[in-house]
Design a protein around this motif. Sequence first.
Motif, PDB file in Angstrom:
ATOM      1  N   LEU A 324      34.137  39.699  46.316  1.00  0.00           N
ATOM      2  CA  LEU A 324      35.110  39.579  45.226  1.00  0.00           C
ATOM      3  C   LEU A 324      34.426  39.139  43.927  1.00  0.00           C
ATOM      4  O   LEU A 324      34.684  39.692  42.853  1.00  0.00           O
ATOM      5  N   ASP A 325      33.521  38.150  44.026  1.00  0.00           N
ATOM      6  CA  ASP A 325      32.828  37.661  42.829  1.00  0.00           C
ATOM      7  C   ASP A 325      32.038  38.783  42.158  1.00  0.00           C
ATOM      8  O   ASP A 325      32.103  38.980  40.952  1.00  0.00           O
ATOM      9  N   LYS A 326      31.299  39.513  42.976  1.00  0.00           N
ATOM     10  CA  LYS A 326      30.470  40.585  42.414  1.00  0.00           C
ATOM     11  C   LYS A 326      31.326  41.705  41.832  1.00  0.00           C
ATOM     12  O   LYS A 326      30.994  42.307  40.817  1.00  0.00           O
ATOM     13  N   LEU A 327      32.421  41.959  42.508  1.00  0.00           N
ATOM     14  CA  LEU A 327      33.309  43.027  42.049  1.00  0.00           C
ATOM     15  C   LEU A 327      33.925  42.665  40.692  1.00  0.00           C
ATOM     16  O   LEU A 327      33.987  43.488  39.770  1.00  0.00           O
ATOM     17  N   LYS A 328      34.340  41.412  40.554  1.00  0.00           N
ATOM     18  CA  LYS A 328      34.925  40.976  39.288  1.00  0.00           C
ATOM     19  C   LYS A 328      33.896  41.068  38.168  1.00  0.00           C
ATOM     20  O   LYS A 328      34.201  41.512  37.060  1.00  0.00           O
ATOM     21  N   GLU A 329      32.671  40.669  38.490  1.00  0.00           N
ATOM     22  CA  GLU A 329      31.616  40.738  37.486  1.00  0.00           C
ATOM     23  C   GLU A 329      31.366  42.191  37.068  1.00  0.00           C
ATOM     24  O   GLU A 329      31.252  42.515  35.887  1.00  0.00           O
ATOM     25  N   ARG A 330      31.350  43.049  38.060  1.00  0.00           N
ATOM     26  CA  ARG A 330      31.091  44.471  37.778  1.00  0.00           C
ATOM     27  C   ARG A 330      32.219  45.084  36.949  1.00  0.00           C
ATOM     28  O   ARG A 330      31.995  45.893  36.052  1.00  0.00           O
ATOM     29  N   LEU A 331      33.458  44.673  37.252  1.00  0.00           N
ATOM     30  CA  LEU A 331      34.613  45.178  36.500  1.00  0.00           C
ATOM     31  C   LEU A 331      34.475  44.851  35.014  1.00  0.00           C
ATOM     32  O   LEU A 331      34.842  45.641  34.148  1.00  0.00           O
ATOM     33  N   GLY A 332      33.925  43.655  34.755  1.00  0.00           N
ATOM     34  CA  GLY A 332      33.736  43.222  33.370  1.00  0.00           C
ATOM     35  C   GLY A 332      32.740  44.070  32.607  1.00  0.00           C
ATOM     36  O   GLY A 332      32.718  44.052  31.377  1.00  0.00           O
ATOM     37  N   THR A 333      31.892  44.804  33.315  1.00  0.00           N
ATOM     38  CA  THR A 333      30.895  45.626  32.625  1.00  0.00           C
ATOM     39  C   THR A 333      31.328  47.085  32.494  1.00  0.00           C
ATOM     40  O   THR A 333      30.627  47.880  31.887  1.00  0.00           O
ATOM     41  N   LEU A 334      32.463  47.444  33.078  1.00  0.00           N
ATOM     42  CA  LEU A 334      32.925  48.837  32.966  1.00  0.00           C
ATOM     43  C   LEU A 334      33.399  49.086  31.540  1.00  0.00           C
ATOM     44  O   LEU A 334      34.147  48.294  30.974  1.00  0.00           O
ATOM     45  N   ARG A 335      32.962  50.187  30.967  1.00  0.00           N
ATOM     46  CA  ARG A 335      33.381  50.500  29.602  1.00  0.00           C
ATOM     47  C   ARG A 335      34.541  51.488  29.624  1.00  0.00           C
ATOM     48  O   ARG A 335      34.420  52.595  30.134  1.00  0.00           O
ATOM     49  N   VAL A 336      35.648  51.035  29.072  1.00  0.00           N
ATOM     50  CA  VAL A 336      36.861  51.846  29.036  1.00  0.00           C
ATOM     51  C   VAL A 336      37.019  52.382  27.618  1.00  0.00           C
ATOM     52  O   VAL A 336      36.921  51.613  26.666  1.00  0.00           O
ATOM     53  N   GLY A 337      37.271  53.671  27.462  1.00  0.00           N
ATOM     54  CA  GLY A 337      37.490  54.172  26.105  1.00  0.00           C
ATOM     55  C   GLY A 337      37.224  55.654  25.975  1.00  0.00           C
ATOM     56  O   GLY A 337      37.364  56.400  26.950  1.00  0.00           O
ATOM     57  N   ASP A 338      36.824  56.051  24.771  1.00  0.00           N
ATOM     58  CA  ASP A 338      36.652  57.455  24.388  1.00  0.00           C
ATOM     59  C   ASP A 338      36.000  58.288  25.500  1.00  0.00           C
ATOM     60  O   ASP A 338      34.823  58.100  25.812  1.00  0.00           O
ATOM     61  N   PRO A 339      36.744  59.220  26.070  1.00  0.00           N
ATOM     62  CA  PRO A 339      36.184  60.023  27.155  1.00  0.00           C
ATOM     63  C   PRO A 339      34.947  60.825  26.730  1.00  0.00           C
ATOM     64  O   PRO A 339      34.106  61.139  27.569  1.00  0.00           O
ATOM     65  N   LEU A 340      34.835  61.116  25.435  1.00  0.00           N
ATOM     66  CA  LEU A 340      33.681  61.909  25.001  1.00  0.00           C
ATOM     67  C   LEU A 340      32.438  61.058  24.761  1.00  0.00           C
ATOM     68  O   LEU A 340      31.360  61.586  24.508  1.00  0.00           O
TER      69      LEU A 340
END
Length: 496
Positions: A324-340
Amino acid sequence: MGDEIERRDKGAVTATVPWEYAAAPESKEIVRIQDRYGLFIEGRFVDPLSGRTFETINPATEETLSVVSEAGPEDVDLAVRAAEKAWESSWRDLPGRERAKYLYRIARSLQERSREFAVLESLNGGKPIKESRDVDLPLAAAHFFYYAGWADKLAYAFPNREPRPLGVAGQVIPWNFPILMAAWKLAPALATGNTAVLKPAETTPLTALLLAEVIQEADLPPGVVNIVTGAGETGAALVNHPGVAKVAFTGSTEVGKIIRRAIAGTGKRLTLELGGKAANIVFEDAPIDQAIEGIVNGIYFNQGHVCCAGSRLLVQESVFEPVLDKLKERLGTLRVGDPLDKNTDVGAINSAAQLSRIKELVESGIQEGAEIYQPECHLPERGFWFCPTLFTGVSQSHRIAREEIFGPVLSILTFRTPEEALEKANNTPYGLSAGVWTEKGSRILWMTQRLRAGVIWANTFNRFDPSSPFGGYKESGFGREGGLHGLEPYLDLVPR
Ligand code: NAP
Ligand code: MG
C-alpha cells in the motif's frame, strides 16, 4: 558532473513532490481531420440516406473535431448488401494467398502511418500518446500481419476439415481501443474469406474512418470492408440484419445480453467479448517493486478503460502495508493531463457519460464505508478527467468490488491463504482475466488451473500478442479472438 545529477535525481525520488517535466506535446500537424465524414460503403465515402449526422469531440478539451454520419437502418442495409455482393462476386473464392496480400498491405500502411493514427486516436479517445503510439498501433498492425500469415494456411490450421467462410460479418466495437478493436475484428474475418460491416463506437469513430482510407489505398475490392458510424441503434440494425451471417461484439455485458437474445434462433454465429472485474493477486513472496508497476499498469493504464483491467487488487495480509505504501507513492508520480504530451501517464476519460458513471461508483464506495485515497492531482479545467484513485477497507459485497468501474479506480482486498485468494478472485460474475504475482512456479500453476478467467498473467499484466487467444468465462462472454482460436468463429469446418 554526472554524479551530481545522479545524486540530485536520487533525492527527487524520495521527495514527496516529484520533479516537474517540461511539456512535450506531440504535434497534431501530422493529422488531417476532415470537417465531415460520410459512411464507407462499397469502397467509397457516401452521404447517409438517413440524413443524420453527429459531432465527435476531443474528450480532453471538449472541442468538436469533426461531423460524422449516423447510419440509419437503410444505410446499414446498403452496407450489408455491398458486403454480400463483394463476398459472392470475388472475396469468397479468392485464393488465400491473394487475400493475404491485401492484409499485408493494410498492415504495412498502419505501420507507415502509425504516428498519424496514434495522434488521431489520442485526440478522439483521450488516451495518452505513449499508449496509442507504443501499444495500440503496433498491436493493430501486428494483428493484420499475423492473420495475413494464416490466410493461405487454413487447411493446416484445421486438419481433416474444409474451412469455409460464413459470409458477411457484422462487427460492433467499443471506444476504449478503437483502432485495435477494429483490427481484432477485421483481420481474422478477412483472412478467413468473409466480408465485413464494422460499427465503431459513437464517441471514437475517427481512426476507423482513417482505416477506411487505408483500405481504399490498399485497393481492397469494394464492399469487402464497410464502415458505418452511428450509435447503439446503428449497432442494433447491423446485428439484426438478415444478411449478416456472423456477429462479433465487444462491449458491455448488458448490450451483449440484448444481442444474444435478439439473434437467438436466427442461425447467426456469435462471439461476445464483454466486461470484466479482474483480480490481480499479490503473494507475500512476489517481487514487490515489479508488482507495483504491474498493478499500476493493470488499472491506471488507459484510464482504466480496459475490460481486462486489474480492478481488484488482492494482497496477502503480511505484505499489505509495504504494498500500500509503495502504491500510494507511485500514484503520486503518475502524470495526469494532456493526452498528446509524451510524458502523460493518465489521459482523459472518454466521455462525460463515462465520467459520471465512474463518479457514481466511487461515491458508492465512500457511502458503503471503504476508505478512499487520491494523490494530489491538478486536473485541467475543460474536458473529462478523473484522478487515479484507490480504495482500502473494501469488502466483497461493496459495489466497487463487484461492478465494473471502467475508470482509474482500484479496490484493494486482502487474503491470508492461496485458497482464500482463489475464492475471492472467482467470486464475480465475470471472468475475463486475472494476474498472479509470486516467485513460486508451482503456485502460479496451481492458481491458473483454478482461476475462472480466460487470460491469466503471471508476474506481469495487460500484455497482448496477436498469436495468443483472448476471451472470457461466465458474463465476460464466449468465443476467443486472437491466435489460431480466433479463426474458428469465422469458419464453417466441414468434415472432409
Ligand atoms: P456498449 O454500450 O456495450 O457499446 C459497445 C458497442 O455496442 C458500441 O459500438 C455501441 O454503440 C454498440 N451498441 C450499443 N447498444 C447496442 C445494441 N443494442 N445493439 C448493438 N450494438 C449496440 O459498451 P461501451 O459503454 O461502449 O463500452 C464499455 C464496455 O465494454 C465495458 O463494460 C467493457 O468491459 C466492455 N469492453 C469489453 C471488451 C472485451 O474485450 N471483453 C473490450 C472493450 C470493452 P455506441 O457507442 O454508439 O453506444
Ligand atoms: Mg453506448
